[in-house]
Design an enzyme around this catalytic site. Structure first.
Site, PDB file in Angstrom:
ATOM      1  N   ASP A   1       1.867   1.733  -9.485  1.00 18.17           N
ATOM      2  CA  ASP A   1       2.438   1.770  -8.147  1.00 18.17           C
ATOM      3  C   ASP A   1       1.861   0.662  -7.256  1.00 18.17           C
ATOM      4  O   ASP A   1       0.645   0.541  -7.092  1.00 18.17           O
ATOM      5  CB  ASP A   1       2.131   3.141  -7.531  1.00 18.17           C
ATOM      6  CG  ASP A   1       2.965   3.426  -6.310  1.00 18.17           C
ATOM      7  OD1 ASP A   1       3.224   2.487  -5.532  1.00 18.17           O
ATOM      8  OD2 ASP A   1       3.371   4.583  -6.125  1.00 18.17           O
TER       9      ASP A   1
ATOM     10  N   SER B   1       6.877   1.042  -4.005  1.00 20.16           N
ATOM     11  CA  SER B   1       7.033   2.417  -4.488  1.00 20.16           C
ATOM     12  C   SER B   1       8.428   2.938  -4.160  1.00 20.16           C
ATOM     13  O   SER B   1       9.418   2.306  -4.488  1.00 20.16           O
ATOM     14  CB  SER B   1       5.928   3.298  -3.882  1.00 20.16           C
ATOM     15  OG  SER B   1       5.824   4.516  -4.566  1.00 20.16           O
TER      16      SER B   1
END
Length: 752
Positions: free
Chosen positions: A215, A71
């Protein structure tokens, strides 16, 4: 024995064993050392703290052999692996417009003109798909994020194996269909990082190597295992995760709810990652995942925590550097803005560039250009709202040449939108909009506004925008407008305008900000008086038809329509109005009308905006009609709906020749010759709260045969405004030299 001493002992034993081994082999062979792997967890804006820690690592000359992240950690880790210094990364962070990345709002100056005409006035909007109305897959399409990442990682476009970066790198994504963790260590670096930080529901999923990824932090927000597998002997873990919340009071927003839900899935991965970590640096802070504008404070937190670990990290670095002399951690990479483009290709082979894209990007084939210019072209193309997703990749050809590959998602079929408005002059109304784009697979669009309320309206426009080449358009506008007539502040009557107009025009658009139109309009019009003061006007209760030949020029570069802080609005028009019937031959006749309006928005300081306005209008006609009291019986005026009108606060009117004027009631003055100069100072004294000082000076006459007879109009007032989710809320108090009494105006919602 603490972790610091364990690491030192481990390194010492490693040095000793390698020293003995070196004596048994080649004495001149350079000694080896344990390999260092740097791991960065995800955590949104909190990941900026890693830059402060990198600054400390560089200061102590810590050798880093592998780096990985998830991320936001993937972004910082990738920048570091590409060769950016911590100081350069800090500079890059400060240069970005993080608010635009979070909201993914397109700068209005890049939005195509026809879209501007039917935007910025709706409270909500639902996209239209093949099966009807739907909800979007994400809050935003991530267009701005894609542009930023492509630019930042442009120095590494020639590297498709991330092990060949200055520091070998990997990041983690999550397969949207299977829920599996996907290690991203090959391909397009910018795209890999984009996939790793695609927060579900917030950023759109990323197509990568045939898989749809979200993600990486969903399943593994701390990829220590994968960095270990790269060959790292010692793992230094940097972690900004907040962990699972145990108190419901801590879960107070949609981001904290989302973070809590995602954290359930990554608990086990975090546990395994911690077991593999040799030096763990936990960074606690009061900032949240979306505090992107507080980067300086977050970076400072990271540096402070890094210095708390300074002694142990320095001892480790010194031990390692005894075997291999200290090296420069980064190469101080800089973005090279220049490009030599061989060709531009499209992901969808069915697209015809010359027909579908109005000339955008066409002039960049086989040209030397810059990333900035390429981004500008992409912004203009995205501003046409042709696609739901749009991005580009730079493909290195092994020399100075590159190919640009434009990736397009599904076409934008349109949307259903709605807005509301209320004011104490026109009452309340609801706006419904239906927009269709890419009709029959082409570039045509159809916009329709329906206003339901005391002054109903239907306005529709069909347009084929060919950009630099002439296009084609048609418009229909039907409305019924009621308003009171005033004389020196006193109400003397009420009028009703009923209008139906239909037009065909040829548009020419330049860079989405300039619109030229040449067209013909057919209109049916009638007007009524509520109280019959003059029986002669009763003859005009029936519709009469008119034709208008017109040419117009429009420019709109405002950053927004409500509370703009920069840009300009320019509207200029010439039209010749002529009757088709002789129903009103005793009152109205031919007329030529020229008008010009200029609004500018200048930022004097962070909170103070100066908003000057200039308007001018001139009428030429050949019919003798004293519509209002005049000094000359030979006054000539055109059809009444084409007269200039002053009064009211509303910047948007059903009738284009009606202009707001502070201190006057709506349409308190009508005439053929108009001029106005406005001065407005708007001060943002508190978040979303504004105070504005307003002053207008102007003239509006039916005749100008002597400047001595011109009556100067002066209006002045003050306004308090609030920028609400329903649109601006305004309270205005004003007065004028026509009527010294106080005029009070209130409204909520956008003008339409």
């Amino acid at each position: 024995m603490n972790i610091r001493n364990l690491i030192i002992v481990f390194v010492g034993l490693w040095l000793l064993s390698n020293s003995v081994f070196a004596q048994d082999t080649f004495s001149e062979k350079e000694s080896s050392r344990p390999k260092i792997g740097l791991v960065m967890s995800g955590g949104g804006a909190k990941g900026f703290a890693y830059v402060g820690l990198l600054k400390v690592l560089e200061e102590i000359n810590m050798p880093v052999d592998f780096v990985g992240g998830s991320s936001m950690g993937a972004i910082i880790a990738a920048l570091y692996s590409t060769g950016y210094s911590p100081e350069t990364i800090m500079q890059l962070i400060r240069e970005q417009d993080w608010e635009s990345f979070i909201s993914d709002v397109q700068e209005r100056k890049y939005v195509s003109y026809e879209e501007k005409l039917f935007s910025d006035k709706y409270v909500f909007s639902l996209p239209i798909e093949d099966r009807g109305l739907s909800l979007s897959k994400s809050i935003n399409s991530s267009f701005n994020i894609d542009l930023m990442l492509t630019r930042l990682f442009s120095p590494a476009t020639h590297i498709t194996d991330f092990n060949n970066l200055p520091i070998p790198f990997l990041c983690v994504g999550t397969d949207l269909l299977t829920g599996e963790a996907v290690v991203l260590d090959k391909g397009n670096l910018a795209r890999a990082v984009r996939a790793s930080m695609a927060i579900p529901g917030y950023f759109s999923p990323t197509q990568y190597d045939g898989r749809y990824l979200i993600d990486g932090g969903v399943v593994n927000n701390y990829p220590a295992k994968y960095v270990k597998d790269m060959g790292a002997d010692i793992i230094i873990g940097l972690d900004v995760q907040s962990g699972l919340k145990s108190n419901i009071e801590e879960i107070h927003s949609i981001t904290t709810v989302l973070d809590q839900v995602i954290s359930f899935n990554r608990v086990e991965a975090n546990k395994k990652g911690m077991e593999l970590t040799d030096h763990y640096v936990k960074i606690d802070m009061s900032y949240g995942m979306l505090d992107f504008t507080k980067y300086d404070s977050i970076i400072a937190v990271g540096e402070r925590v890094g210095r708390e670990h300074y002694a142990s990290l320095k001892a480790l670095a010194d031990s390692l550097n005894q075997l291999e002399p200290g090296r420069k951690v980064c190469e101080n990479t800089l973005v090279d803005d220049s490009l030599k483009i061989r060709q531009i290709t499209w992901s969808d082979k069915k697209l015809k560039r010359h027909d579908e894209f109005y000339g955008y990007l066409m002039d960049l084939d086989h040209k030397h250009t810059t990333i900035s210019d390429l981004e500008n072209q992409m912004l203009l193309l995205n501003g046409t709202r042709t696609f739901n997703e749009l991005r580009y990749e730079i493909e290195s050809l092994g020399d100075d040449d590159v190919d640009i590959r434009v990736e397009t998602g599904s076409v934008n079929k349109g949307n259903l939108s709605a807005g509301i408005h209320y004011d104490n002059v026109f009452g309340g109304s609801v706006l419904l909009n239906l927009t269709f784009r890419n009709i029959n697979g082409g570039r045509s669009k159809l916009f329709t506004d329906v206003v339901l309320g005391e002054n109903p309206r239907l306005k529709s426009m069909f347009i084929i925008n060919n950009g630099f080449k002439p296009g084609f358009g048609m418009e229909a506008d039907l409305y019924s407008l009621s308003f009171s007539q005033y004389n020196k502040g006193s109400k003397i009557n009420k009028w009703n305008f009923d209008n139906m107009s239909f037009s065909a025009f040829m548009p020419l658009t330049i860079r989405n900000n300039y619109l030229f139109k040449l067209g013909f309009q057919y209109e049916l019009f009638r007007f009524k008086q509520d109280v019959v003061i003059d029986p002669d006007y009763e003859a005009y209760n029936k519709f009469a038809d008119y034709g208008n030949l017109y040419f117009s020029f429009n420019h709109d570069s405002r950053d927004k329509t409500a509370f703009p802080t920069s840009g300009r609005l320019i509207e200029a028009q010439f039209k010749h109005v002529f009757p088709f019937s002789n129903k009103w031959s005793d009152l109205m006749s031919n007329g030529s009308i020229i008008s010009f309006r200029y609004n500018a928005y200048h930022r004097i300081s962070d909170k103070l905006i100066y908003k000057p306005e200039l308007f001018g209008g001139y009428t030429i006609t050949d019919k003798v009609v004293p519509f209002q009291e005049t000094q000359n019986e030979n006054v000539r005026i055109p059809a009444v709906q084409h007269l200039f009108g002053f009064g009211g606060i509303n910047p948007t009117n059903y009738v284009g020749s009606h202009i707001s004027f502070t201190g006057l009631e709506y349409l308190e003055r009508l005439g053929m010759f108009a001029g106005k100069v406005s001065t407005n100072f708007e001060y943002n004294f508190y978040p979303k709260l504004y105070a504005t000082a307003m002053a207008d000076v102007g003239i509006l006459e039916n005749e100008i045969h002597s400047f001595d007879t011109i009556k100067l109009l002066l209006g002045y007032g003050g306004k308090l405004s609030y920028d609400s989710i329903l649109g601006p809320v305004e309270f205005v108090m004003s007065s004028s030299n026509i009527d010294s009494s106080l005029n009070v105006f209130f409204r909520i919602g956008f003008w339409f």
